[in-house]
Design an enzyme around this catalytic site. Structure first.
Site, PDB file in Angstrom:
ATOM      1  N   ASP A  30      -1.586  46.226  26.632  1.00 24.12           N
ATOM      2  CA  ASP A  30      -2.996  46.180  27.018  1.00 24.12           C
ATOM      3  C   ASP A  30      -3.577  44.788  26.807  1.00 24.12           C
ATOM      4  OD1 ASP A  30      -2.805  46.253  24.284  1.00 24.12           O
ATOM      5  OD2 ASP A  30      -4.489  47.625  23.991  1.00 24.12           O
ATOM      6  N   ASP A  48      -7.386  41.011  24.793  1.00 24.03           N
ATOM      7  CA  ASP A  48      -6.986  42.416  24.888  1.00 24.03           C
ATOM      8  C   ASP A  48      -8.017  43.112  25.749  1.00 24.03           C
ATOM      9  OD1 ASP A  48      -8.379  44.580  22.534  1.00 24.03           O
ATOM     10  OD2 ASP A  48      -9.012  42.520  22.806  1.00 24.03           O
ATOM     11  N   LYS A  88      -6.696  45.947  10.874  1.00 21.76           N
ATOM     12  CA  LYS A  88      -8.108  46.341  10.914  1.00 21.76           C
ATOM     13  C   LYS A  88      -8.761  46.387   9.529  1.00 21.76           C
ATOM     14  CE  LYS A  88      -7.459  48.589  15.313  1.00 21.76           C
ATOM     15  NZ  LYS A  88      -6.009  48.606  15.469  1.00 21.76           N
TER      16      LYS A  88
HETATM   17  N1  GDD Z   1       5.040  54.241  23.110  1.00 18.77           N
HETATM   18  C1  GDD Z   1       3.969  54.176  22.348  1.00 18.77           C
HETATM   19  N2  GDD Z   1       3.748  55.182  21.438  1.00 18.77           N
HETATM   20  N3  GDD Z   1       3.116  53.155  22.499  1.00 18.77           N
HETATM   21  C2  GDD Z   1       2.013  53.112  21.712  1.00 18.77           C
HETATM   22  C3  GDD Z   1       1.728  54.106  20.760  1.00 18.77           C
HETATM   23  C4  GDD Z   1       2.664  55.203  20.627  1.00 18.77           C
HETATM   24  O1  GDD Z   1       2.480  56.121  19.839  1.00 18.77           O
HETATM   25  N4  GDD Z   1       0.575  53.794  20.133  1.00 18.77           N
HETATM   26  C5  GDD Z   1       0.156  52.641  20.681  1.00 18.77           C
HETATM   27  N5  GDD Z   1       1.017  52.225  21.644  1.00 18.77           N
HETATM   28  C6  GDD Z   1       0.928  51.020  22.461  1.00 18.77           C
HETATM   29  C7  GDD Z   1      -0.400  50.898  23.220  1.00 18.77           C
HETATM   30  O2  GDD Z   1      -0.241  51.359  24.557  1.00 18.77           O
HETATM   31  C8  GDD Z   1      -0.657  49.409  23.188  1.00 18.77           C
HETATM   32  O3  GDD Z   1      -0.053  48.737  24.275  1.00 18.77           O
HETATM   33  C9  GDD Z   1       0.009  48.935  21.908  1.00 18.77           C
HETATM   34  O4  GDD Z   1       0.953  49.933  21.560  1.00 18.77           O
HETATM   35  C10 GDD Z   1      -0.970  48.729  20.757  1.00 18.77           C
HETATM   36  O5  GDD Z   1      -1.730  49.918  20.544  1.00 18.77           O
HETATM   37  P1  GDD Z   1      -3.334  49.918  20.568  1.00 18.77           P
HETATM   38  O6  GDD Z   1      -3.761  51.315  20.349  1.00 18.77           O
HETATM   39  O7  GDD Z   1      -3.837  49.203  21.755  1.00 18.77           O
HETATM   40  O8  GDD Z   1      -3.629  49.108  19.233  1.00 18.77           O
HETATM   41  P2  GDD Z   1      -4.887  48.192  18.905  1.00 18.77           P
HETATM   42  O9  GDD Z   1      -5.384  47.496  20.100  1.00 18.77           O
HETATM   43  O10 GDD Z   1      -5.855  48.985  18.123  1.00 18.77           O
HETATM   44  O11 GDD Z   1      -4.225  47.105  17.909  1.00 18.77           O
HETATM   45  C11 GDD Z   1      -3.011  46.454  18.234  1.00 18.77           C
HETATM   46  O12 GDD Z   1      -3.227  45.357  19.115  1.00 18.77           O
HETATM   47  C12 GDD Z   1      -3.997  44.264  18.587  1.00 18.77           C
HETATM   48  C13 GDD Z   1      -4.042  43.188  19.642  1.00 18.77           C
HETATM   49  O13 GDD Z   1      -4.648  43.668  20.781  1.00 18.77           O
HETATM   50  C14 GDD Z   1      -2.346  45.972  16.935  1.00 18.77           C
HETATM   51  O14 GDD Z   1      -1.051  45.543  17.252  1.00 18.77           O
HETATM   52  C15 GDD Z   1      -3.161  44.866  16.280  1.00 18.77           C
HETATM   53  O15 GDD Z   1      -2.494  44.375  15.121  1.00 18.77           O
HETATM   54  C16 GDD Z   1      -3.361  43.718  17.273  1.00 18.77           C
HETATM   55  O16 GDD Z   1      -4.184  42.700  16.683  1.00 18.77           O
HETATM   56 MG    MG Z   2      -5.052  47.560  22.053  1.00 19.83          MG
END
Ligand code: GDD
Ligand code: MG
Length: 353
Positions: free
Chosen positions: A106, A217, A157
């Site tokens: 994303d 993001d 977070k």
């Molecule tokens: N296959 C799979 N299964 N993918 C997953 C799952 C799961 O259970 N959970 C999340 N993802 C994928 C999401 O589709 C996304 O591309 C990525 O892993 C990160 O998940 P998000 O839910 O978007 O996390 P976030 O945005 O709160 O935080 C993450 O991204 C930040 C940067 O944008 C973390 O990695 C943070 O540390 C980081 O700063």
């Molecule tokens: Mg994200």
């Protein structure tokens, strides 16, 4: 080299844009975000990818199939229940026996993957995490590192009082396959909350890769609009060196090409992106920072500013759209004036300004 794309998240913060499609499939200038990411990977040594999906995985599979159309080999792993980021990585173990790349799907970035890999090798690290600098780190994984750029702390977070750095996890990693030994199987694991802090406790070398690539993001509609503006103004360079796409540019108008009909009395102020089979009628006022998807119709005397229209959108006479996203197949009439909104067939949502 191979890459793993984590594409299983729900995308709730992007709703209603993600009501009918998974988050990695939201269009960025007419093509799914995931396709943009794959195009960037293809600029480097990546020849094969693994897509780890969960929610609406069929939608992704139907679009990309085995990847041959995109000139890359694609394998799929689909989770019935979400395993978390770490669990999804562990689940892909059988595909990786050498240094590999992992990306959240994303994010929009024009990062140079070859340079990242070179850096990772030079640091002899188990993992390299790409970091980026943001003003408000609280929604991210916050990273501290030492003078040699090895990571000393990773907090996912954090509470406001725990924020000690503006460098955050960009969601792009290089791993050595030994990492699989450190992730438990058959349960939910968060790579951010569980694995990274554990690796640091155990004394593994985890390097931070600072760089000046574009990074955003696409977590909210506000950021979704911002990303388009950044592409159109050249801040994000995803179109550079792109072999697959050819656009014609007239000043800062970006035309995809086929069958565009702009009435001579329409006024277009770039940057504006116009897809195929678009008609713009007399005295319509379009731009700046507007994206018009394929097959859309912009009626007479309408006014469109700072807005993203997906495909086959019909904007009738006299409608005003400002700082608004309209999803595919919507028809807007009745002299409506729509500001700061995500507009869909099912529901609308105001955008913060
Ligand atoms: N296959 C799979 N299964 N993918 C997953 C799952 C799961 O259970 N959970 C999340 N993802 C994928 C999401 O589709 C996304 O591309 C990525 O892993 C990160 O998940 P998000 O839910 O978007 O996390 P976030 O945005 O709160 O935080 C993450 O991204 C930040 C940067 O944008 C973390 O990695 C943070 O540390 C980081 O700063
Ligand atoms: Mg994200």
């Amino acid at each position: 080299m191979k890459a793993l794309l984590l594409a299983g998240g729900k995308g709730s913060r992007l709703q209603p844009l993600t009501n009918r499609l998974p988050k990695p499939m939201v269009p960025i200038m007419g093509k799914p975000l995931l396709e943009r990411t794959i195009a960037n990977l293809k600029k480097s040594k990546i020849k094969e990818i693994v897509l780890s999906t969960c929610y609406q995985s069929n939608y992704i599979k139907e679009y990309f199939a085995d990847g041959s159309q995109f000139d890359i080999k694609i394998n799929y792993i689909s989770e019935d229940i979400p395993l978390g980021t770490g669990g999804a990585i562990k689940n892909a173990e059988k595909y990786f026996d050498d240094t590999f790349i992992v990306l959240n799907s994303d994010i929009l970035t024009d990062i140079n993957i070859d340079q990242l890999i070179k850096y990772h090798k030079s640091k002899s690290a188990l993992a390299t995490i790409v970091v980026t600098n943001v003003k408000n780190p609280s929604q991210y994984g916050v990273i501290e590192y030492d003078q040699e750029d090895y990571i000393t702390s990773f907090k996912e977070k954090p509470q406001p009082h725990e924020i000690t750095s503006n460098y955050i996890n960009a969601g792009v990693y290089v791993f050595e396959p030994q990492i699989f030994k450190e992730i438990p199987a058959n349960r939910v694991v968060s790579i951010e909350k569980e694995t990274y802090p554990m690796l640091l406790r155990k004394g593994y070398k985890v390097a931070a890769y600072k760089n000046d690539a574009y990074w955003l993001d696409i977590g909210t509609p506000e950021k979704y609009i911002a990303a388009h503006k950044d592409i159109m103004t050249g801040l994000c360079k995803i179109f550079n060196d792109s072999i697959e796409e050819s656009y014609s540019f007239i000043g800062n108008l970006m035309l995809k090409g086929k069958n565009i009909r702009i009435h001579p009395e329409a006024k277009i102020i770039g940057p504006v992106y116009i897809g195929d089979n678009v008609s713009i009628e007399a005295n319509a006022f379009v731009g700046p920072n507007v994206v018009i998807g394929d097959g859309s119709y912009i009626g007479m005397e309408s006014r469109i500013i700072g807005s993203i229209l997906w495909d086959s959108v019909q904007v009738n006479r006299g409608v005003k759209l400002i700082n608004t996203v309209v999803v595919s197949n919507c028809r807007i009439g009745g002299n409506k004036e729509i500001f700061n909104t995500v507009y869909t067939q099912d529901s609308n949502r105001m955008i913060a300004v």
